[in-house]
Design an enzyme around this catalytic site. Structure first.
Site, PDB file in Angstrom:
ATOM      1  N   TRP A 167      39.354  32.788  55.623  1.00  0.00           N
ATOM      2  CA  TRP A 167      39.100  34.243  55.591  1.00  0.00           C
ATOM      3  C   TRP A 167      37.815  34.417  56.384  1.00  0.00           C
ATOM      4  CZ3 TRP A 167      35.678  37.665  52.572  1.00  0.00           C
ATOM      5  CH2 TRP A 167      36.123  38.992  52.528  1.00  0.00           C
TER       6      TRP A 167
ATOM      7  N   GLU B 288      42.921  50.279  46.135  1.00  0.00           N
ATOM      8  CA  GLU B 288      42.883  48.934  46.742  1.00  0.00           C
ATOM      9  C   GLU B 288      44.264  48.415  47.106  1.00  0.00           C
ATOM     10  OE1 GLU B 288      41.584  45.539  44.498  1.00  0.00           O
ATOM     11  OE2 GLU B 288      42.202  46.408  42.618  1.00  0.00           O
TER      12      GLU B 288
ATOM     13  N   CYS C 222      38.902  31.730  51.358  1.00  0.00           N
ATOM     14  CA  CYS C 222      39.517  30.543  51.975  1.00  0.00           C
ATOM     15  C   CYS C 222      40.112  29.625  50.917  1.00  0.00           C
ATOM     16  CB  CYS C 222      38.447  29.770  52.732  1.00  0.00           C
ATOM     17  SG  CYS C 222      37.434  30.800  53.759  1.00  0.00           S
TER      18      CYS C 222
ATOM     19  N   GLU D   5      38.496  52.617  36.806  1.00  0.00           N
ATOM     20  CA  GLU D   5      39.395  51.478  37.058  1.00  0.00           C
ATOM     21  C   GLU D   5      40.703  51.964  37.654  1.00  0.00           C
ATOM     22  OE1 GLU D   5      39.277  48.514  37.491  1.00  0.00           O
ATOM     23  OE2 GLU D   5      41.341  47.849  37.300  1.00  0.00           O
TER      24      GLU D   5
ATOM     25  N   LYS E  46      41.180  37.587  46.701  1.00  0.00           N
ATOM     26  CA  LYS E  46      41.247  37.498  45.238  1.00  0.00           C
ATOM     27  C   LYS E  46      39.893  37.130  44.648  1.00  0.00           C
ATOM     28  CE  LYS E  46      42.902  37.624  41.166  1.00  0.00           C
ATOM     29  NZ  LYS E  46      43.108  38.977  40.575  1.00  0.00           N
TER      30      LYS E  46
ATOM     31  N   HIS F 219      30.459  70.340  40.048  1.00  0.00           N
ATOM     32  CA  HIS F 219      29.210  70.134  40.803  1.00  0.00           C
ATOM     33  C   HIS F 219      29.488  69.609  42.208  1.00  0.00           C
ATOM     34  CE1 HIS F 219      26.897  71.025  37.244  1.00  0.00           C
ATOM     35  NE2 HIS F 219      27.689  70.220  36.569  1.00  0.00           N
TER      36      HIS F 219
ATOM     37  N   ASN G  20      34.826  25.882  52.629  1.00  0.00           N
ATOM     38  CA  ASN G  20      34.734  27.253  52.079  1.00  0.00           C
ATOM     39  C   ASN G  20      33.259  27.520  51.842  1.00  0.00           C
ATOM     40  OD1 ASN G  20      37.475  27.322  52.012  1.00  0.00           O
ATOM     41  ND2 ASN G  20      37.678  27.332  49.780  1.00  0.00           N
ATOM     42  N   GLY G  21      32.832  28.773  52.046  1.00  0.00           N
ATOM     43  CA  GLY G  21      31.448  29.130  51.758  1.00  0.00           C
ATOM     44  C   GLY G  21      30.734  29.553  53.039  1.00  0.00           C
TER      45      GLY G  21
ATOM     46  N   LYS H 162      42.245  50.638  41.269  1.00  0.00           N
ATOM     47  CA  LYS H 162      43.600  50.068  41.363  1.00  0.00           C
ATOM     48  C   LYS H 162      44.406  50.782  42.443  1.00  0.00           C
ATOM     49  CE  LYS H 162      43.665  46.829  39.859  1.00  0.00           C
ATOM     50  NZ  LYS H 162      42.347  46.650  39.392  1.00  0.00           N
TER      51      LYS H 162
END
Ligand code: AGP
Length: 612
Positions: A74, A492, A2, A485, A607, A508, A100-101, A489
């Protein structure tokens, strides 16, 4: 997550609030709203969807209000729709609150308030706040005290802003474990979750601390904590709005990929001695140095991309410092009885400095006596402020949800920290240190070379990803950390199901998923592992996979067995992840463009994940 915006001053508030919400869109949201005060009453407009939907609702409404708050939500409690969007009002529609929270005890508070006659209209946890403040306001008549008492009743974490129709020359805000920043103007004040929304109006930022409640009037700001007036420093930031905007690039992510040479330069700046012999951290005083010299084990704790940076850091630390080192996902760290002692160094990595899981993990390390050292990109963020020490990355604002320049600069700081500790502990010879530092100092230029040389080839390769919903990344040693990583990337932002595997693990199980032409990216930057990687690539080739090799220039043997090969410049192999990751970022970006996804704000993602 948010985004909060607020304004009190002499200008018309509405355009400032809308612009401020747009500047925070990247945080991820699914509804938005605004409350302004004019002619004795609160005007509330809320909308499901994007800010453009909110603007449609506002239409050509004329507003002379100079006080207002806004919010992008959000959804955590209650589906994204108009009634659950913030701001929320009390029963008399005289108080408006954005938050927010998470209010963890909201059900209990809601039932108490309902029993007292309050009527709720949403399914949100937030809506208990205006009604709780209303209770105290009716009892005492002072908005500041009412907010203070309400925060005393709340369990959970919050950033909130409150305005009252009965006290229209005030904006009250409060924060606990969620960022909230006051922009100091000349006779006007701004409020936001993120500085990027304030820099066009002011560079003077008052960053609220946990437990702070601020009373903002056009005459000034007074901050209280636990009922006592406190002084808060004003941070002067040098970001301008342009640096928080796209700068002519199609997406923030592409801009931030190209900013990496600059970001590396900024992060290395002032931290390498003129003779290239040592790393200088002005942040470390004698007490900290003494503590670090006694460290005998290290934890690196983070989430997502920051966690992957920690995996690379672990390789460097083990190789150069020979200390027991563990890298842990922050959310899992809560469920471990990790052995933490006063001689533990807990390296807490977070771009935003507000990731809730990482905050909790840091606090757990602190409770168990570890020395906590944060690596953050946001000035005075919660993690930066609560850690025992902080080393900032100077990557500038990272707007795209997919982290790129923050990761690269986190690696740079992790390498510098390892070199620093190596010298402090006498574990790295001066000659080796000089060579490593020289290699690191070359990184901005080598990154520039890598990006400019590979970008067009990678765009061509990414066209081949259009039909694919699966991709694999494999590597050995430090390359397996880079592979993880790369997979994150790609998945997502392109929504291709990408998985990373230690190359030795393929046989395996995973190799059962290898079908003809499926893209497999093979990281091959470590010379002592090349022959094993070649064998793994041949296993993949035997199943007709389309293998894309990432290796250092001159490695023709890799090219001989790959469908495509992406060459990065020669460098000290321990530092290769900084360069090897760049093509993976560009591959993810262009695959997402080919797949026509929302590159900067991928579905379901935010984010900064400030909820647990
Ligand atoms: C990375 O591209 C993701 N956006 C995500 O994994 C991110 O790295 C993670 O949420 C941690 O964020 P932080 O670095 O701000 O703590």
């Amino acid at each position: 997550m948010c985004g909060i915006i607020g304004y009190i001053g002499y200008r018309i508030a509405l355009p400032i609030l809308l612009e401020g919400l747009r500047d925070q869109e990247y945080r991820g949201y699914d509804s938005a709203g605004i409350a302004t005060w004019e002619d004795g009453k609160i005007d509330l407009i809320r909308s499901k969807g994007k800010i453009a939907d909110l603007e449609k609702k506002i239409g050509d409404k004329k507003s002379n209000a100079t006080l207002g708050i806004g919010h992008t939500r959000w959804a955590t409690h209650g589906r994204p729709d108009d009634t659950n969007a913030h701001p929320h009002l009390d029963c008399k529609k005289e108080l408006a609150v954005v938050h927010n929270g998470v209010i963890e005890n909201y059900l209990e508070l809601r039932s108490d308030l309902t029993a007292k006659g309050h009527v709720f209209t949403s399914q949100t946890d937030t809506e208990v706040l205006p009604h709780l403040i209303e209770e105290y306001y009716d009892q005492g008549g002072d908005l500041l005290n009412a907010v203070y008492h309400a925060t005393e009743d709340v369990d959970g974490y919050y950033a909130m802003a409150v305005l009252s129709a009965k006290d229209p020359n005030r904006l009250i805000c409060a924060r606990l474990d969620n960022p909230l920043i006051i922009g100091i103007g000349d006779g006007e004040y701004f409020l936001a979750s993120d500085m990027a929304a304030l820099v066009e109006y002011t560079h003077q930022m008052l960053i609220l601390e946990n437990g702070d409640i601020a009373d903002i009037t056009p005459q000034g700001v007074t901050v209280y904590n636990k009922g006592q007036k406190v002084e808060r420093k004003i941070s002067v930031i040098d970001w301008d709005k342009a640096s928080a905007q796209k700068g002519g690039y199609e997406h923030f992510m592409l801009k931030e990929i190209h900013e990496q040479p600059w970001a590396l330069t900024q992060t290395l700046n002032g931290r390498i001695s003129d003779d290239g012999q040592e790393i200088i951290f002005k942040e470390f005083d004698a007490t900290i140095k003494d503590r670090l010299a006694k460290i005998d084990n290290i934890f690196l704790v983070a989430c997502g991309t920051a966690y992957h940076a920690g995996l690379v850091g672990r390789h460097a630390i083990e190789k150069l410092l020979h200390l027991p080192t563990q890298t842990e996902v922050a959310s899992e760290f809560q469920n471990r009885d990790a052995i933490i002692t006063p001689r533990t160094l807990a390296i807490i990595i977070s771009q935003s400095g507000e990731t809730y899981d990482t905050i909790l993990a840091m606090r757990k390390c602190q409770q168990m006596g570890a020395f906590t050292l944060a690596i953050c990109n946001v000035l005075d963020s919660t993690i930066a402020r609560e850690a025992d020490a902080v080393l900032y990355t100077y990557a500038g604002p990272e707007i795209a949800v997919a982290s790129t320049k923050a990761y690269t600069t986190q690696l740079a700081v992790l390498y510098m920290l390892t070199f620093y500790l190596g010298k402090l502990m006498g574990k790295i010879s001066d000659a080796e240190l000089k060579e490593l530092i020289a290699a690191l100092a070359q990184m901005p230029q080598l990154a520039e070379e890598t990006i400019s040389e590979l970008e067009s080839k990678i765009f061509q390769i990414s066209l081949g990803f259009a039909p694919w919903n699966d991709a694999f990344f494999v590597g050995r040693g430090i390359d397996s950390a880079v592979a993880m990583e790369g997979a994150l990337k790609l998945k997502e932002i392109s929504y291709i199901h990408a998985e990373a595997y230690a190359a030795g693990e393929l046989k395996h199980g995973t190799i059962a998923l290898i079908t003809p032409d499926v893209p497999v990216i093979a990281l091959c930057t470590q010379s002592e592992l090349i022959s094993k990687m070649i064998s793994n690539i041949k296993e993949l080739q035997a199943r007709k996979a389309a293998v894309i090799g990432v290796t250092t220039r001159g490695n023709q043997e890799v090219e001989a067995v790959c469908k495509d090969t992406l060459y990065i410049p020669q460098t000290n192999e321990l530092l290769a992840p900084i360069l090897a990751n760049l093509p993976l970022q560009m591959l993810a970006y262009y695959a997402a463009v080919v797949k026509e996804t929302d590159v900067d704000q991928p579905r379901n993602l935010a984010k900064s994940v400030t909820v647990g």
